[in-house]
Write an enzyme that holds these catalytic residues in place. Structure first.
Site, short mmCIF file in Angstrom:
data_model
loop_
_atom_site.label_atom_id
_atom_site.label_comp_id
_atom_site.label_asym_id
_atom_site.label_seq_id
_atom_site.Cartn_x
_atom_site.Cartn_y
_atom_site.Cartn_z
N SER A 29 28.73 67.72 44.80
CA SER A 29 29.78 67.93 43.80
C SER A 29 29.20 68.39 42.48
O SER A 29 29.79 69.21 41.78
CB SER A 29 30.57 66.64 43.61
OG SER A 29 31.11 66.20 44.83
N ARG A 43 61.14 60.20 73.07
CA ARG A 43 60.49 58.93 73.40
C ARG A 43 61.44 57.79 73.10
O ARG A 43 61.88 57.62 71.97
CB ARG A 43 59.19 58.78 72.59
CG ARG A 43 58.47 57.45 72.80
CD ARG A 43 57.87 57.36 74.20
NE ARG A 43 56.92 56.27 74.28
CZ ARG A 43 57.20 55.04 74.72
NH1 ARG A 43 58.43 54.76 75.14
NH2 ARG A 43 56.27 54.11 74.76
N GLN A 65 64.31 53.48 61.76
CA GLN A 65 64.16 53.81 60.35
C GLN A 65 62.69 53.92 59.93
O GLN A 65 62.33 54.75 59.09
CB GLN A 65 64.86 52.76 59.48
CG GLN A 65 64.98 53.18 58.02
CD GLN A 65 65.79 52.19 57.22
OE1 GLN A 65 65.35 51.05 57.00
NE2 GLN A 65 66.97 52.59 56.79
N ILE A 109 53.17 57.73 65.35
CA ILE A 109 54.43 57.93 66.05
C ILE A 109 54.19 58.23 67.53
O ILE A 109 54.93 57.75 68.39
CB ILE A 109 55.22 59.08 65.38
CG1 ILE A 109 55.71 58.63 63.99
CG2 ILE A 109 56.40 59.51 66.25
CD1 ILE A 109 56.26 59.74 63.13
N GLU A 135 34.25 70.59 49.15
CA GLU A 135 34.76 71.29 47.95
C GLU A 135 34.99 70.32 46.80
O GLU A 135 35.89 70.51 45.97
CB GLU A 135 36.05 72.07 48.26
CG GLU A 135 35.95 73.06 49.39
CD GLU A 135 34.93 74.14 49.16
OE1 GLU A 135 34.49 74.32 48.00
OE2 GLU A 135 34.54 74.80 50.14
N GLU A 180 37.59 61.99 44.19
CA GLU A 180 37.31 61.18 43.01
C GLU A 180 36.80 62.04 41.86
O GLU A 180 37.14 61.82 40.69
CB GLU A 180 36.28 60.09 43.36
CG GLU A 180 36.80 59.01 44.30
CD GLU A 180 36.94 59.49 45.74
OE1 GLU A 180 37.69 58.85 46.51
OE2 GLU A 180 36.29 60.51 46.11
#
Length: 385
Positions: free
Chosen positions: A134, A266, A277, A335, A361, A365
């Protein structure tokens, strides 16, 4: 901000999507290796790339005067999003070259640019080091002028194994931090250069460590003036971060579409998952994140194409898109349950690949620090309306 994708770019986007959907996605199950390192056999890749050339989907980012399509940042974002909807098409569209080669000397263009555009050779970039990723200004690889040559010493890591030459970022010996940054082109067969080891990644590819040990290169292989590579490196990195968002959008949107389809069929306890929900909220949050990321990306890409400064927006987009993408893919896996975690579906591959986006890249942080620093400095570009 009012925004509409130009018709010509929408046509390119739709053409790439159709190609990926019809030609590439059906191959995913057949060409997924047991170790998860997805790739296509050479003959299959050649066949698909021939079709891409016939469709005009080649050298898309190359300036028109060099035979390319001349797409700008926005256009390439649209293309990148579509190619990243499959685990096999991320690198299919080729014909490009390091942007800095287009401003190189005639000698370097003849030796590297034109053969690269023709697909005869390929290059790799070498920037990160074991002690400097970085903090690019902290690189330790040095170059020293010796008559008509430069002597390069140092180690680069996390680079591509593939290629015939390396565009290496080094600092002139005796300089500190941003001063002295210079780019050179080093052929693979140059004495003193070697790929010392390979480093497999959790995701879809293997990287390499490159060593330069008193590696002598001709002065004619200097790609920038001495000490003038820092500014171009920053511009290049900021633009690349916009493409990171496009990659995340492609992977995440594909996974969420799969999750929506799966939730409809499913059933648990007599009802489809789509009635639950908890599942609805995961999909809703993902849809919101995808839309927000897309708008941020479009806005930032347009600023690039207009020649505007995007340092602040690029950092915000890098953080938001990579975290959105990871959360969306994770939700899709949840899911799908065990099916999503299995190697019979592409979700687990997207999961491994997209995790790296929060690291490369510039770790998120670091980008949060950059955004905060800009705020405290009263960055003039904060109001982007």
């Amino acid at each position: 901000m009012d925004f509409t994708i130009p018709d010509e770019l929408r046509m390119v986007k739709n053409l790439v999507r159709q190609f990926v959907q019809e030609e590439v996605i059906p191959l995913e199950t057949e060409y997924r290796e047991a170790d998860g390192d997805e790739d296509l056999p050479g003959e299959v890749r050649d066949r698909l790339q021939t079709k891409l050339r016939d469709l005009g989907l080649w050298a898309l980012a190359v300036p028109k005067e060099y035979g390319g399509a001349g797409l700008g940042c926005l256009g390439m974002c649209l293309v990148t999003e579509e190619t990243h909807r499959s685990i096999l098409s991320r690198t299919l569209i080729g014909g490009g070259a390091d942007p800095r080669l287009f401003a190189a000397s005639d000698y370097l263009k003849e030796k590297y640019l034109y053969p690269t555009l023709r697909g005869e050779i390929s290059g790799r970039g070498a920037f990160s080091e074991p002690g400097a990723g970085s903090d690019l200004a902290g690189i330790q690889t040095t170059a020293e002028r010796d008559g008509d040559e430069y002597i390069i010493n140092g180690t680069k890591i996390w680079q591509s194994q593939k290629g015939n030459y390396t565009v290496v970022l080094a600092r002139m010996k005796g300089t500190q931090r941003r001063d002295g940054m210079t780019r050179f082109i080093v052929d693979d067969e140059t004495p003193g250069f070697q790929i010392s080891r390979t480093v497999p990644l959790m995701g879809h590819k293997t990287t390499a460590e490159l060593v330069f040990d008193n590696c002598r290169v001709p002065a004619t292989h200097r790609l920038t003036q001495e000490g003038e590579a820092w500014a171009s490196a920053q511009l290049s990195l900021n633009k690349t971060r916009v493409y990171v968002a496009a990659r995340c959008l492609g992977m995440a949107s594909r996974c969420i579409e799969m999750a929506v389809d799966y939730a409809k069929v499913r059933h648990t306890f007599g009802e489809p998952l789509s009635n639950r929900q908890g599942v609805q909220f995961m999909l809703a949050d993902a849809a919101i994140g995808l839309h927000a990321t897309r708008m941020m990306m479009y806005h930032t890409a347009c600023k690039v194409d207009n020649g505007e400064d995007i340092r602040h927006e690029a950092s915000m987009l890098k953080v938001f898109s990579t975290e959105m993408g990871f959360n969306a893919v994770d939700s899709a896996m949840q899911i799908h349950g065990a099916a999503g975690y299995s190697k019979e579906m592409p979700i687990e591959s997207f999961f491994r690949t997209i995790r790296a986006a929060r690291i490369y890249e510039g770790p998120n942080e670091v980008h949060r620090y950059v955004v905060a620093r800009n705020l405290f400095r009263g960055y003039a570009g904060l109001d982007t309306t």
